[in-house]
Design an enzyme around this catalytic site. Structure first.
Site, PDB file in Angstrom:
ATOM      1  N   GLU A  80       0.814  -1.207   0.000  1.00 38.92           N
ATOM      2  CA  GLU A  80       0.000   0.000   0.000  1.00 38.92           C
ATOM      3  C   GLU A  80       0.855   1.267   0.000  1.00 38.92           C
ATOM      4  OE1 GLU A  80      -3.130   2.026   3.215  1.00 38.92           O
ATOM      5  OE2 GLU A  80      -1.842   0.339   3.776  1.00 38.92           O
ATOM      6  N   LEU A  82       1.551   4.924   1.257  1.00 34.24           N
ATOM      7  CA  LEU A  82       1.169   5.651   2.466  1.00 34.24           C
ATOM      8  C   LEU A  82       1.519   7.127   2.326  1.00 34.24           C
ATOM      9  CD1 LEU A  82       2.352   3.173   5.241  1.00 34.24           C
ATOM     10  CD2 LEU A  82       0.022   3.553   4.424  1.00 34.24           C
ATOM     11  N   ASP A 176      15.387  -2.568  11.953  1.00 38.42           N
ATOM     12  CA  ASP A 176      16.227  -1.707  11.101  1.00 38.42           C
ATOM     13  C   ASP A 176      15.672  -0.292  11.184  1.00 38.42           C
ATOM     14  OD1 ASP A 176      18.206  -0.915   9.349  1.00 38.42           O
ATOM     15  OD2 ASP A 176      17.128  -1.558   7.551  1.00 38.42           O
TER      16      ASP A 176
END
Length: 266
Positions: A80, A82, A176
């Site tokens: 998706e 964003l 990370d």
């Protein structure tokens, strides 16, 4: 070979109308696609798209903003788009990470191994945190280092039972966490991306977050108080990303590794 954008559209069963290149990371390519039904998606490749898909789903299951996974196969991840208009989101980031770290696993590690580019990341579980950090995050690099660095890493690893808590709560980690993997929009975190999840000491994410530029005091106020001794453990936890960078990108990161080792006294 089918281009990345076309692979993404095919995984969604749609016709590709337009592809817009995006600036990606050092280890993957990234493109935004628009499909024949007017919808959009982000398509990326990488060393292990199914592993990344599983980690994004785990973050979303914890109620943390992250891209929805639309599709994934062995070569391609479709997620998706964003909003990422930017803006300072330090306070919201503190709240988001506190919620992420409140999710607890049964032991340290993850349900599969994965990789940063050519650097394989072993994640098989352990009930002993110093042992996990020594074996899976420090000593795993020793065969790839010169003799001087190898001796220093081995010396540090031998002292970890005295330096790290034996069994901190196995928090869900992003793994990370740096500013490039935090999307913000309108003063809020719109999504955490590019995860390398596992369960471990929450301080690992906090150490990584401040390695390349720290958030302001609003972050700590929202996240909560630091554990006693956190400052002494910070360099140990920062060694993990520093060693990965050294192996991936070369000698320019050697000084960072050496400085972190100096900070540990090893």
């Amino acid at each position: 070979m089918m281009p990345l954008a076309e692979r993404g559209a095919a995984l969604l069963g749609r016709r590709l109308v337009r592809a817009e290149p995006m600036s990606g990371g050092d280890l993957s390519s990234l493109v935004r696609i628009v499909l024949d039904d007017g919808s959009a998606a982000i398509v990326k490749d990488g060393p292990d798209p199914p592993a990344e898909a599983g980690m994004l789903r785990a973050i979303r299951a914890a109620g943390i903003p992250a891209p929805e996974v639309f599709a994934a196969d062995l070569r391609t991840l479709v997620i998706e788009p964003l909003p990422a208009g930017g803006g300072n989101a330090d306070a919201d980031l503190g709240r988001v990470l506190a919620r992420l770290h409140a999710v607890t696993g049964d032991d340290y590690g993850w349900n599969r191994d994965y990789a940063f580019g050519t650097v394989r990341i072993a994640n098989h579980g352990s009930e002993d945190w110093p042992d996990f950090w020594a074996e899976r995050r420090l000593l795993c690099h020793a065969p790839h280092l010169d003799a001087a660095l190898r001796r220093r890493i081995e010396a540090l690893a031998a002292t970890l039972p005295e330096r790290l808590p034996a069994r901190p709560r196995p928090a869900l980690l992003h793994g990370d966490l740096w500013s490039g993997n935090i999307l913000t929009d309108g003063g809020r975190v719109s999504g955490l991306i590019d995860p390398a999840c596992y369960h471990g000491h929450a301080e690992v994410d906090l150490a990584m977050l401040s390695l390349f530029g720290a958030p302001g005091p609003a972050f700590r106020e929202a996240y909560g108080e630091a554990e006693p001794g956190m400052a002494e453990r910070r360099a140990i936890y920062r060694l993990w990303p520093a060693l990965v960078h050294l192996r991936l990108f070369g000698s320019g990161y050697r000084s960072m590794v050496e400085a972190l080792l100096d900070a540990t006294g090893c």
